[in-house]
Design a protein around this motif. Structure first.
Motif, PDB file in Angstrom:
ATOM      1  N   VAL A 133       0.841  -1.200   0.000  1.00  0.00           N
ATOM      2  CA  VAL A 133       0.000   0.000   0.000  1.00  0.00           C
ATOM      3  C   VAL A 133       0.876   1.250   0.000  1.00  0.00           C
ATOM      4  O   VAL A 133       0.613   2.216  -0.727  1.00  0.00           O
ATOM      5  N   ILE A 174       1.951   1.843  -3.447  1.00  0.00           N
ATOM      6  CA  ILE A 174       0.958   2.517  -4.295  1.00  0.00           C
ATOM      7  C   ILE A 174       0.998   4.024  -4.044  1.00  0.00           C
ATOM      8  O   ILE A 174       0.940   4.829  -4.975  1.00  0.00           O
ATOM      9  N   PHE A 175       1.135   4.385  -2.751  1.00  0.00           N
ATOM     10  CA  PHE A 175       1.205   5.809  -2.404  1.00  0.00           C
ATOM     11  C   PHE A 175       2.400   6.464  -3.105  1.00  0.00           C
ATOM     12  O   PHE A 175       2.263   7.515  -3.744  1.00  0.00           O
ATOM     13  N   LEU A 181      -4.881   7.362  -2.104  1.00  0.00           N
ATOM     14  CA  LEU A 181      -5.481   6.114  -2.609  1.00  0.00           C
ATOM     15  C   LEU A 181      -6.916   6.361  -3.061  1.00  0.00           C
ATOM     16  O   LEU A 181      -7.367   5.807  -4.067  1.00  0.00           O
ATOM     17  N   GLN A 191      -6.829   8.333  -6.391  1.00  0.00           N
ATOM     18  CA  GLN A 191      -6.405   7.549  -7.558  1.00  0.00           C
ATOM     19  C   GLN A 191      -7.371   6.423  -7.899  1.00  0.00           C
ATOM     20  O   GLN A 191      -7.116   5.664  -8.834  1.00  0.00           O
ATOM     21  N   SER A 192      -8.420   6.251  -7.093  1.00  0.00           N
ATOM     22  CA  SER A 192      -9.343   5.164  -7.430  1.00  0.00           C
ATOM     23  C   SER A 192     -10.760   5.679  -7.673  1.00  0.00           C
ATOM     24  O   SER A 192     -11.681   4.880  -7.782  1.00  0.00           O
ATOM     25  N   ILE A 232      -6.038   0.104  -7.528  1.00  0.00           N
ATOM     26  CA  ILE A 232      -5.751   1.005  -6.401  1.00  0.00           C
ATOM     27  C   ILE A 232      -6.894   0.977  -5.397  1.00  0.00           C
ATOM     28  O   ILE A 232      -6.671   1.077  -4.194  1.00  0.00           O
ATOM     29  N   GLU A 233      -8.135   0.768  -5.885  1.00  0.00           N
ATOM     30  CA  GLU A 233      -9.229   0.655  -4.927  1.00  0.00           C
ATOM     31  C   GLU A 233      -9.059  -0.580  -4.045  1.00  0.00           C
ATOM     32  O   GLU A 233      -9.382  -0.555  -2.852  1.00  0.00           O
ATOM     33  N   GLY A 270      -6.194  -1.646  -3.137  1.00  0.00           N
ATOM     34  CA  GLY A 270      -5.206  -1.148  -2.174  1.00  0.00           C
ATOM     35  C   GLY A 270      -5.862  -0.320  -1.086  1.00  0.00           C
ATOM     36  O   GLY A 270      -5.511  -0.424   0.092  1.00  0.00           O
ATOM     37  N   LEU A 271      -6.827   0.502  -1.480  1.00  0.00           N
ATOM     38  CA  LEU A 271      -7.542   1.347  -0.505  1.00  0.00           C
ATOM     39  C   LEU A 271      -8.293   0.476   0.506  1.00  0.00           C
ATOM     40  O   LEU A 271      -8.252   0.725   1.707  1.00  0.00           O
TER      41      LEU A 271
END
Lengths: 282, 318
Positions: free
Chosen positions: A118, A121-122, B33, B36-37, B273-274, B276-277
């Motif tokens: 994560v 990704i940041f 996050l 970006q999603s 990315i979602e 990831g969120l």
């Protein structure tokens, strides 16, 4: 009487189970170290350290670029995380009981538990996306973000080991807070803080996931911070999932090198913390 | 004098501003996050959580198989790891000979430092073949149970759960050991004074530290949820919701690791990315609860420790 005997037996059984748990956990862990040692030492040679990866299908070659890449990534990470982390740790140690400090401490602990992917990704979002290119800088920042909470918490804890008398003495002589911290307290805790940095480096040196889409990978020699860069961990990953025997061999060599670096750093850190604790005990 | 106090205020503010960065980064991760999603959040809404198709070509994304895989593998890993980790913590802090205590504690901490990729490498070349043999040796009557249905591939849910358990044990046991160290020794002494056996005294200590130990186990759970490389390498990477231990499945972190650099169009990237969120929100929640549990237990132990001598003083005249 029989109740007493029964209680004793139950106690014995439970104690044995606990000892059994230790053995049970040590077996796979010993196996892992054994395999890494056996496969890794067999695969290590001079070429591994000095040569570049060979093209697909050609045996031989090494990971020289990945070794240098990992060092560069760790360097960027430390350059960014150490100053911020230390100052933050100083604040927490100097003002331990304020509400702000508890919130920051809590945030650092929670940040420590955020999955490394994560954080990757940041770093991708703030460094890679704006310029549309994977880069060593992005990988270094991802690793730095992972280092930060560890540096914060160890700096704080080690500053607290400094005897209160030193701080009080400096303040009694008329020093300002900042002066007391930077000329008396931090120097006294310096070996400990360096230790904390070692621990943090050991933790991020083995990270793979956040590098996959920040520093990416590079089969060529590169020290350009704006370009994708190879790293030991990503290289081990891509070799491990490849179908080539010789690449598997090199993956084991890479894993051995990683484990050797990380265990050495951890043991060094452990020894110096012990020295520091002894020094400060009255 | 005023100069000094203004200097002190400056020092406090300046270091405080840097400390605030840590806070800002945690908030920033959540914000970035989400930003970006947005495309995926807008398009799929809540159905992203429940949908089972993951089709980058037609642009249809549902994350349920990944959420399932992450939760299932982590829960299985925890079932395997928690008793062992607790046993180790109890052995090191309560039972082991004094000479063994420090070395064993160091050893578990060193093992926690071995990187995920090394566990993964070992998993692929050593653990998976062992598990394949086990799966081939499954007796027929067991194969009828959904838990053991599926092809004996070696890679799959079982391999992922075992490797996660191995990875989580050292970490969980060192946090649990820390908790047991914080239990006031008066608790054990009182139990012994009442004639308890060793195990009964340990149960008193564990009971006293219960909330902290639950916290330690949850912290291990958080680790397992976010673990990426080792799981990616052994779980088989096949998005399906299945209770089978043998079936190859997929996790949230694994799909991000595998597909992130391949995501060609923006919606695909936003969907990843979602995920990831979601992972961020779940792990933040688990971590917050476990940290609070551990803190409350430690605070309680410290308060008791301070009040003990006072109690003793009051007891003397009576």
């Amino acid at each position: 009487m029989s109740v007493m005997v029964r209680r004793r037996i139950v106690s014995r059984i439970a104690e044995t189970l606990c000892a059994g748990a230790v053995l049970l956990a040590l077996v796979p862990l010993a196996l892992i170290l054994f395999y890494v040692l056996r496969q890794g030492i067999g695969a290590l040679n001079i070429a591994f350290f000095t040569e570049m990866p060979k093209p697909v299908g050609e045996p031989g070659g090494g990971m020289a670029n990945a070794i240098v890449g990992t060092l560069i990534l760790i360097g960027i990470a430390a350059l960014f995380a150490v100053p911020i982390g230390c100052v933050c740790g100083i604040h927490l140690a100097e003002y331990p009981d304020t509400k702000f400090s508890s919130v920051v401490r809590f945030a650092a602990d929670v940040m420590n538990g955020v999955p490394s992917i994560v954080v990757g990704i940041f770093a991708y979002g703030i460094v890679v996306l704006p310029v549309k290119r994977f880069s060593a800088i992005a990988g270094g920042i991802a690793l730095g973000l992972l280092m930060l909470p560890i540096v914060v918490r160890t700096t704080e804890e080690l500053l607290r080991l400094v005897p209160a008398g030193l701080r009080e003495g400096a303040l009694a002589l008329g020093a300002t807070r900042g002066r007391a911290v930077f000329t008396v307290i931090v120097p006294a805790a310096l070996p400990g803080i360096l230790t904390g940095i070692l621990v943090a480096i050991a933790r991020v040196a083995g990270e793979t996931a956040p590098l996959l889409f920040t520093s990416f990978n590079n089969r060529f020699w590169s020290t350009n911070l704006g370009q994708p860069i190879a790293s030991l961990t990503v290289q081990v990953f891509s070799y491990a999932i490849s179908p080539y025997e010789d690449w598997h061999r090199q993956a084991w060599a890479g894993a051995f090198l990683l484990v050797a670096i990380i265990l050495t750093l951890s043991i060094l850190a452990r020894l110096s913390v012990r020295g520091l604790e002894k020094m400060n005990r009255p | 004098m005023t100069r000094r106090s203004s200097d002190d205020r400056f020092f406090r503010l300046a270091t405080g501003a840097v400390a605030a960065l840590v806070l800002l980064i945690v908030i920033g991760i959540g914000f970035e996050l989400t930003r970006q999603s947005t495309m995926s959040i807008r398009k799929f809404g809540f159905s992203f959580w429940t949908g089972t198709t993951w089709d980058p070509v037609s642009g249809d994304f549902g994350a349920r198989p990944f959420i399932w895989g992450t939760l299932y593998s982590s829960v299985l890993a925890l079932l395997l790891a928690a008793p062992v980790a607790l046993g180790i913590a109890i052995y090191i802090s309560e039972l082991s000979p004094r000479m063994l205590r420090q070395p064993l504690a160091y050893l578990t901490e060193l093992l926690a430092a071995i990187p995920s990729i090394v566990y993964g490498l070992w998993g692929v070349f050593v653990l998976v073949p062992i598990i394949r043999k086990l799966e081939l040796a499954t007796p027929d009557f067991l194969k009828k149970i959904p838990l053991f249905k599926g092809p004996p591939l070696g890679v799959g849910m079982l391999a992922a759960a075992v490797i996660l358990a191995i990875m989580v044990v050292p970490f969980t046991s060192s946090v649990a050991r820390e908790i047991l160290k914080n239990v006031p020794s008066a608790q054990r002494e009182a139990a012994y004074a009442l004639g308890a056996t060793r195990w009964e005294a340990i149960k008193v200590a564990v009971g006293y530290g219960k909330s902290g130990i639950i916290g330690a186990i949850m912290l291990g759970f958080g680790r397992a949820l976010g673990e990426t490389m080792a799981v990616t390498m052994v779980i088989g990477n096949n998005p399906q919701v299945s209770a089978s231990l043998y079936a190859p499945q997929y996790t949230m972190s694994a799909v991000i690791a595998n597909e992130f650099t391949e995501a060609a169009d923006e919606l695909y990237l936003h969907a990843l990315i979602e995920i990831g969120l979601l992972l961020f929100i779940i792990t933040i929640g688990v971590n917050m609860i476990s940290r609070l549990l551990i803190w409350s237990m430690k605070a309680r132990a410290n308060r008791k420790a301070i009040s003990m001598p006072m109690l003793a003083d009051e007891a003397v005249p009576a």
